[in-house]
Write an enzyme that holds these catalytic residues in place. Structure first.
Site, short mmCIF file in Angstrom:
data_model
loop_
_atom_site.label_atom_id
_atom_site.label_comp_id
_atom_site.label_asym_id
_atom_site.label_seq_id
_atom_site.Cartn_x
_atom_site.Cartn_y
_atom_site.Cartn_z
N TYR A 123 1.02 5.56 16.62
CA TYR A 123 -0.07 4.85 15.94
C TYR A 123 -1.35 5.69 16.04
CZ TYR A 123 -3.61 1.08 15.32
OH TYR A 123 -4.67 0.31 14.92
N LYS A 172 -3.96 7.11 13.21
CA LYS A 172 -5.38 6.74 13.15
C LYS A 172 -6.29 7.97 13.31
CE LYS A 172 -4.96 2.41 12.20
NZ LYS A 172 -5.44 1.86 10.91
N VAL A 189 0.81 -1.24 0.00
CA VAL A 189 0.00 0.00 0.00
C VAL A 189 0.83 1.28 0.00
CG1 VAL A 189 -2.06 -1.00 1.10
CG2 VAL A 189 -0.27 0.02 2.54
N1 LIG Z 1 -6.57 -5.71 15.92
C1 LIG Z 1 -6.95 -4.62 16.57
O1 LIG Z 1 -7.07 -4.63 17.79
C2 LIG Z 1 -7.28 -3.35 15.82
C3 LIG Z 1 -7.89 -2.32 16.54
C4 LIG Z 1 -8.20 -1.14 15.90
C5 LIG Z 1 -7.89 -0.99 14.55
N2 LIG Z 1 -7.30 -1.99 13.88
C6 LIG Z 1 -6.98 -1.75 12.46
O2 LIG Z 1 -7.61 -2.73 11.66
C7 LIG Z 1 -6.81 -2.98 10.49
C8 LIG Z 1 -6.57 -4.48 10.35
O3 LIG Z 1 -5.87 -4.92 11.50
P1 LIG Z 1 -5.74 -6.46 11.93
O4 LIG Z 1 -5.96 -6.52 13.38
O5 LIG Z 1 -6.52 -7.33 11.02
O6 LIG Z 1 -4.16 -6.64 11.70
P2 LIG Z 1 -3.30 -7.81 11.03
O7 LIG Z 1 -1.89 -7.50 11.34
O8 LIG Z 1 -3.85 -9.14 11.41
O9 LIG Z 1 -3.60 -7.59 9.47
C9 LIG Z 1 -3.10 -6.47 8.79
C10 LIG Z 1 -2.88 -6.85 7.35
O10 LIG Z 1 -2.30 -5.72 6.67
C11 LIG Z 1 -1.27 -6.20 5.84
N3 LIG Z 1 -0.28 -5.17 5.54
C12 LIG Z 1 0.63 -4.61 6.38
N4 LIG Z 1 1.43 -3.76 5.71
C13 LIG Z 1 1.01 -3.77 4.41
C14 LIG Z 1 1.43 -3.11 3.23
N5 LIG Z 1 2.48 -2.27 3.23
N6 LIG Z 1 0.77 -3.36 2.08
C15 LIG Z 1 -0.27 -4.23 2.05
N7 LIG Z 1 -0.71 -4.90 3.14
C16 LIG Z 1 -0.07 -4.67 4.31
C17 LIG Z 1 -0.65 -7.37 6.62
O11 LIG Z 1 0.12 -8.22 5.79
C18 LIG Z 1 -1.90 -8.03 7.19
O12 LIG Z 1 -2.44 -9.00 6.31
C19 LIG Z 1 -5.54 -2.15 10.65
O13 LIG Z 1 -5.66 -0.93 9.93
C20 LIG Z 1 -5.51 -1.88 12.14
O14 LIG Z 1 -4.77 -0.72 12.46
C21 LIG Z 1 -6.98 -3.18 14.48
#
Ligand SMILES: NC(=O)c1ccc[n+]([C@@H]2O[C@H](COP(=O)([O-])OP(=O)(O)OC[C@H]3O[C@@H](n4cnc5c(N)ncnc54)[C@H](O)[C@@H]3O)[C@@H](O)[C@H]2O)c1
Length: 267
Positions: free
Chosen positions: A160, A164, A64
């Site tokens: 972070y 966000k 990305v």
């Molecule tokens: N898990 C939580 O508690 C939580 C809470 C609030 C927000 N979020 C947000 O939700 C979203 C998904 O998080 P998640 O928990 O599924 O995390 P995760 O780490 O399980 O999945 C994130 C995905 O993004 C991909 N990714 C990372 N860098 C990338 C890049 N440069 N290009 C393409 N893909 C890339 C990773 O390979 C992975 O598949 C994120 O934006 C995260 O910040 C997560």
């Protein structure tokens, strides 16, 4: 009729976690889904799982942080499925270090994925979303993954939180800009609490480290205590919110933030 019948969705970072679960749910309610991720094998596995359940899916390699990668991903999606109705800017990373501990490399990495990735994704998808919106009674949709850390302060990871918070306001600003220009593209954000994914697990490790232990179970319990509903979230909890925002059921919503946090930010 299914909620996303006839729609084409692109989800960044959807090889696993919240994105992966959202891709599966979208496919199960009628969408053709394209998954873009740096994790190729995991992404192809998710595609196989969707196909095995009778859905239509495509994996495209995507970093990305680069414009060329987004351009190739959009081309492949439109070539395969004939257009694009929904973009989910989901890819994100977490660092979990305090202001004094994070390096400038940490910061630049966070910005590249969590902010630049969202801007590039929006720009790359825009011509396709605009074109689809003209054919659809309710227009097209973008869903951005923010966080509760984009609404209230984060003692674990202020950098972070800064990214966000940026996603939260970029969502509102693009909703206003696209509305003013008559594009008929709705833009909304979703704000998860702590979700049990690989990233969720990483937050327990970093929380433990910050208090000088390796006790991730204790860190998990401390996080759990912040959720009045008495449990942590699942990827499925968030996928349901994403499908809602992407669907025509949310056709009068734009510039809004859907909080799915087990009550964390009610404090
Ligand atoms: N898990 C939580 O508690 C939580 C809470 C609030 C927000 N979020 C947000 O939700 C979203 C998904 O998080 P998640 O928990 O599924 O995390 P995760 O780490 O399980 O999945 C994130 C995905 O993004 C991909 N990714 C990372 N860098 C990338 C890049 N440069 N290009 C393409 N893909 C890339 C990773 O390979 C992975 O598949 C994120 O934006 C995260 O910040 C997560």
């Amino acid at each position: 009729m299914n909620r996303l019948d006839g729609k084409v969705a692109f989800l960044s970072g959807a090889a696993r976690g919240i994105g992966g679960e959202s891709a599966k749910l979208m496919a199960s309610v009628g969408a053709k889904v394209a998954i873009g991720d740096v994790l190729e094998e995991r992404g192809r596995q998710t595609v196989r799982e969707i196909e095995a359940s009778g859905g239509q899916a495509l994996f495209v390699p995507l970093d990305v942080t680069t414009e060329a990668s987004w351009a190739a991903a959009m081309d492949a999606t439109v070539k395969k499925f004939g257009g694009l109705d929904i973009l989910v800017n989901n890819a994100g990373i977490f660092v979990g270090k305090g202001v004094e501990d994070a390096s400038m490399d940490d910061w630049h990495r966070l910005v590249a994925v969590n902010l630049t990735g969202v801007v590039l994704g929006t720009r790359a998808a825009l011509p396709h979303l605009k074109a689809s919106a003209q054919q659809s009674p309710h227009g097209s949709a973008i869903v951005n993954l923010a966080s509760i850390a984009g609404l209230v302060g984060s003692q674990l990871d202020p950098l972070y939180s800064l990214t966000k918070g940026g996603v939260t306001l970029f969502t509102k600003s693009t909703a206003l800009e696209f509305g003013r220009k008559g594009y008929r593209i709705r833009v909304n954000s979703i704000h998860p609490g702590l979700i049990e994914t690989d990233m969720g697990q990483q937050t327990f490790v970093m929380r433990a480290k910050q208090v000088g232990t390796n006790d991730t179970e204790k860190a998990r319990e401390a996080t759990l205590a912040l959720h009045p509903l008495g449990r942590l979230g699942t990827a499925s909890d968030i996928a349901k919110g994403i499908v809602f925002l992407a669907s025509d059921d949310a056709s009068f919503m734009t510039g809004a933030g859907l909080v799915v946090d087990g009550g964390w930010t009610a404090h």
